[in-house]
Structures are given as C-alpha cells and as structure tokens.
Design an enzyme around this catalytic site. Structure first.
Site, short mmCIF file in Angstrom:
data_model
loop_
_atom_site.label_atom_id
_atom_site.label_comp_id
_atom_site.label_asym_id
_atom_site.label_seq_id
_atom_site.Cartn_x
_atom_site.Cartn_y
_atom_site.Cartn_z
N CYS A 1 45.44 5.64 -49.12
CA CYS A 1 45.46 6.93 -48.23
C CYS A 1 44.31 6.48 -47.20
O CYS A 1 43.48 6.20 -47.47
CB CYS A 1 45.16 8.04 -48.74
SG CYS A 1 45.08 9.50 -48.03
N GLN B 1 34.78 24.69 -38.45
CA GLN B 1 34.31 23.39 -39.18
C GLN B 1 34.91 23.42 -40.53
O GLN B 1 35.31 24.41 -41.20
CB GLN B 1 32.62 23.70 -39.31
CG GLN B 1 31.87 23.71 -37.91
CD GLN B 1 31.59 22.32 -37.38
OE1 GLN B 1 32.29 21.28 -38.20
NE2 GLN B 1 31.11 21.97 -36.30
N ASP C 1 27.95 20.76 -28.59
CA ASP C 1 28.94 20.37 -29.75
C ASP C 1 30.29 20.03 -29.34
O ASP C 1 31.35 20.45 -29.66
CB ASP C 1 28.91 21.51 -30.64
CG ASP C 1 29.67 21.46 -31.90
OD1 ASP C 1 29.87 20.07 -32.37
OD2 ASP C 1 29.74 22.12 -32.81
N CYS D 1 30.13 14.85 -34.10
CA CYS D 1 30.62 14.05 -35.32
C CYS D 1 30.91 12.60 -34.99
O CYS D 1 31.35 12.04 -35.67
CB CYS D 1 32.07 14.79 -35.84
SG CYS D 1 33.22 14.70 -34.28
N1 SAH Z 1 30.64 24.65 -31.86
C1 SAH Z 1 31.87 25.05 -32.56
C2 SAH Z 1 33.03 24.11 -32.15
C3 SAH Z 1 32.74 22.80 -32.03
S1 SAH Z 1 34.10 21.66 -31.81
C4 SAH Z 1 32.03 24.98 -34.16
O1 SAH Z 1 30.63 24.40 -34.75
O2 SAH Z 1 32.60 25.57 -34.80
C5 SAH Z 1 34.45 21.20 -30.19
C6 SAH Z 1 35.09 22.43 -29.67
O3 SAH Z 1 35.14 21.90 -28.39
C7 SAH Z 1 36.44 22.74 -29.61
O4 SAH Z 1 36.51 24.00 -29.97
C8 SAH Z 1 37.42 22.55 -28.52
O5 SAH Z 1 38.38 23.31 -28.50
C9 SAH Z 1 36.29 22.62 -27.58
N2 SAH Z 1 36.41 21.69 -26.20
C10 SAH Z 1 37.12 20.49 -26.33
N3 SAH Z 1 36.88 20.21 -25.09
C11 SAH Z 1 36.31 20.95 -24.18
C12 SAH Z 1 35.89 21.06 -22.89
N4 SAH Z 1 35.93 20.08 -22.16
N5 SAH Z 1 35.03 22.28 -22.48
C13 SAH Z 1 34.66 22.93 -23.26
N6 SAH Z 1 35.21 23.13 -24.74
C14 SAH Z 1 36.04 22.04 -25.04
#
Ligand code: SAH
Length: 463
Positions: free
Chosen positions: A83, A290, A391, A418
């Site tokens: 997997c 998350q 993030d 990540c």
């Molecule tokens: N900080 C949050 C989410 C992190 S994941 C937490 O810890 O739960 C990254 C997030 O960025 C996702 O929700 C995704 O939808 C958003 N995202 C992706 N591209 C983006 C962009 N260009 N501008 C703003 N948000 C974006």
C-alpha cells in the site's frame, strides 16, 4: 563523452543500506551507483535487483533481506509493503522521528541555506499513539478484474486500488462504514467509477470522525446527479455508532480532485463537530481539518508559543481553513484576521467563532496572494500586522504574498507546513527580505509515513 552506464536492468547485488531517501526508500551503493530500494531500511543487508538504471543511480527492488536492521519491526498491517499509504511501518518509531527531524534539518540547510540550523532546531514532537490516529479517510472505489467491488488505498505511485478491510492508521469506525457501503454497492449493483473511461457512478467515500466528540461523517462522491437507493444506504449507515452526517457530493469532472462543488445532505447534519483544546469546531465535508487531532493540539501550542502573544497583537492567519489556528490564537491576541480560499471553510470559521463566543476575529474569503496585497493597498489602514501565521498547502506561498508580507514587516512570522522543502524555500526568501530564522520544530502528525509537519519562527531583524 557520456559515461556509459555499467549497471543494467535485472543485475543483482548484495548491498548494505546506509541511508534513507525522502520517500522512505533505503539507499545503498554498488559499482559507484546509488541504489534506491523500496522497503529496505538503513542497517539492512539486502539482495536487490535493478529495475531501472539512470546515469548515476538506479531503482532496485528488494529480493531478500540477508541481515535485518536492528531497527526493523514487523508491520502491523499485512498490506504495509504494497500500500502507498504507509512507507515506514517496518521501522522502529524512534527512528522514524529521527528520520523526519533530519529531513527538516537537511531542507533548512540545503534549500534554505541556514547553515547553523542545528542551533535553532528543537526536538521533534512525537506521539504516544502512532496507530489509528487519522480522523479522515478518502477511499477510492473500484472493481477488480473479477468485477468485485474494491475499496481501499492506492498502491504506491499508482492508481490501482488495494482492497483494505482494516487500516491501522485510520479511525476504526471506517471498518463498519465501508462494509455497509460495499455490501450496498453489491446488492444494488451500483457501478464503481473507472478513471480510464470516466464512467461508473461511485468515485470515493470520504469519512471523518471527531475524536473528541465521537461524531462521524460519511460523504459519498459520485459521478452523476443522484445515488440510486441512497435513502436505504443512509438508513443503514445511520446505525453506525456516532453517525451524525451522511451526504452525497457530485463530481462529474475528469480529474484527480476528489470532491466536486456540490454537496447534498442525505441524512443528519451537514457537518460534524470536534474539539481541539477547549475550542469547538464545526467541520463541513469540503473544509480542511488537520488529520491527527491529538498532535494538532501540540502543533497549535507550538504556534501559540512561537507567536509570543501578549494579548494586544494584530494577527493575520493566512490559509486559515475553518479558523482553527485563528481561534486558538484569538484568546491571547488583540484581534485576528483569517484568510481562506474555500468558501464553505470560511462559513465554518465564522460559525466556529460564534459558537465559541470569540468576538475578536474576522474571516475573509479569497486567495491569500490576491487578498492580502489588495488589503495592504487599501486606504482604510486596516492591514497592519504584528504577527503573521502562514499554513499553506504543500506547494508553499506565492512570491507576491511573501513580498507583501515583507513590506508589512510584522515582528514575527510563524510558518507551518507539511512540506519542509517549500517551507525552507519560502523561509529563505523571507530571510533575504528582513527576517531571521529564530526557532524550528517538527511535529509528527503522520506516523508510519514519510510526511512531517514543521513550524518555524522568523523574527524581523529590526525587532
Ligand atoms: N490552518 C488551517 C488550514 C491549513 S491547510 C488548519 O490548521 O486547519 C491549508 C488551507 O489553505 C486549506 O484550508 C486550503 O483550502 C487553503 N488554501 C489553499 N490555497 C489557498 C490560497 N491561495 N489562499 C488562501 N487559502 C488557500
């Protein structure tokens, strides 16, 4: 003249594995070539066969373990080697943590150019529970050659489905859910989606569980306008303990993206709720949340610590999802502004602020790289920042956004990611534009896999 390859396909070697690649492959050497061997571990002595030879390196498959590494453990899952989900299940968990910390260190050094990173990196945050930690699964649905329904995970680097009855890193509630869905597909002869021909109905099943609340969500992704006998399926699924939300998502696009735009609730609510720390969150199917809630709390504590809040600061939380970090920080900040591209996630974020009685937050829908520069040029003067939290998804931040942040010149930037490679790239850029790398810490959100979350603190050189 090009050096002639001396290693060829099907050559066999006995080699010592001396290093690990970023995808979790063992690396050994033969005839001056680096050989990348899937499922081999540092410390193993192995017999391998070359599959594909390049100029200076080759990919080889593991034929036999001649002497196992002392750090090798028996994987819990019988499918672990096939997997694509877990790349490291055969490795002692302490070694997995060391591997991830080294990866962060290497990226910050090589890509980030931070040569003295050893001085700032703090011990990676490991977990006591490296199994059954995931609160979210996305099962592709297909059929095998005999026409049986398959549901599980993709084999490494392919889209062929490994039928899985029990996944050792997922929430155990998936087992009864998937059993009911597979039986339903069989009984009512519902077609499974076929990627190659873009035909068939059921594409994916998405499940999510609130670990603190026990609430369960199931979303069935279909390549069509409706799920025949959907109410029967919903009735059966509703008997699963904790079930709160059953929905159908329509995705008729010829794409790898799992969810389509439209989701309709079949049974129960359109969301589930969960807690991280003392904050309650509402989560809809398309919203990011998350995947490892136990470690998320530790990650957010690290963000809070790095943000160094005293209760008065203006904080921007970019890529805020459902406002998880925003609300976590709001309790210690003057005001927090969140920016997120997915409209449903912003709706969740607003509700989340309300249900927790948190009034000093505001959320905006849009792409961070468009919205933040626009707000910055806005004459209202609203866009000032003491702390910016970033993030982003794996690809990292757009240079336009980084330029704008450098112009805004917040005292501190807390960057969560990540992907340590894009994090290192962006941190380098910010450090060439007024910042210094102050702290760095890994958090193991994804045990048994090669993935790792990293949090760094960049401080303004003038602060
Ligand atoms: N900080 C949050 C989410 C992190 S994941 C937490 O810890 O739960 C990254 C997030 O960025 C996702 O929700 C995704 O939808 C958003 N995202 C992706 N591209 C983006 C962009 N260009 N501008 C703003 N948000 C974006």
């Amino acid at each position: 003249m090009a050096v002639q390859s001396t290693i060829k396909k099907d050559d066999e070697f006995d080699i010592e594995i001396v290093d690990m690649g970023s995808e979790g492959e063992g690396i050994g050497h033969a005839d001056g070539y680096a050989l990348f061997v899937k499922n081999a571990l540092i410390g193993d002595r192995v017999r391998v066969k070359v599959m594909k030879a390049k100029k200076r390196y080759a990919y080889a498959c593991l034929l036999e373990i001649l002497r196992p590494s002392p750090d090798r453990v028996e994987p819990r899952c019988s499918l672990a080697y096939k997997c694509g989900g877990c790349q490291l299940q055969h490795w002692n968990y302490c070694r997995q943590l060391e591997f991830k910390e080294k990866r962060i260190l290497d990226c910050l050094k090589r890509i980030g150019g931070f040569l003295d990173v050893e001085a700032v990196i703090e011990p990676i945050i490991g977990t006591e529970e490296p199994f059954h930690y995931r609160n979210k699964a996305q099962f592709p649905i297909g059929r095998d050659k005999e026409g049986n329904v398959t549901a599980g995970f993709y084999a490494g680097r392919t889209h062929s489905i490994i039928d899985t009855e029990h996944c050792y890193i997922q929430a155990e509630v998936n087992d009864p859910v998937m059993k009911i869905i597979k039986e339903f597909i069989r009984e009512f002869q519902i077609s499974a989606y076929d990627e190659a021909s873009h035909t068939g109905l059921i594409r994916h099943v998405l499940t999510r569980m609130g670990f603190a609340t026990g609430e369960v969500m199931v979303c069935i992704v279909i390549n069509g306008d409706g799920l025949p006998h959907g109410h029967i399926l919903a009735g059966r699924l509703s008997s699963v303990e904790g079930m709160k939300s059953i929905s159908v998502n329509v995705n008729k696009e010829n794409t790898n993206v799992i969810l389509g735009k439209h989701t309709a609730t079949l049974w129960g609510e359109s969301f589930i709720t969960d807690y991280i720390g003392n904050i309650r969150y509402q989560i809809s199917p398309p919203s990011f949340y998350q995947v490892n809630p136990r470690q998320t709390e530790r990650l957010y504590q690290t963000v809070l610590e790095f943000a160094g809040l005293t209760g008065t600061e203006v904080v921007w939380d970019l890529y805020c999802g459902i406002g998880t970090i925003s609300l976590f920080l709001a309790q210690n900040a003057g005001s927090v502004y969140g920016v997120e591209i997915v409209p449903q996630a912003v709706e969740d974020a607003k509700v989340n602020a309300r249900i927790n009685g948190i009034g000093n937050v505001e959320f905006f829908t849009g792409a961070a790289e468009e919205l933040v520069p626009r707000k910055c040029r806005d004459s209202s003067g609203m866009m000032a920042a003491d702390v910016v939290v970033l993030d982003p998804p794996r690809k990292g931040c757009d240079a336009t956004l980084l330029d704008t942040i450098a112009e805004l010149a917040p005292q501190r930037i807390v960057y969560v990611s990540c992907d340590p490679a894009t994090l290192a790239r962006d941190a380098r850029y910010l450090c060439e534009n007024g910042y210094r790398l102050e702290r760095a810490r890994g958090c193991d959100m994804f045990p048994e896999t090669v993935h790792v979350e990293t949090c760094v603190l960049l401080s303004h050189k003038n602060s």
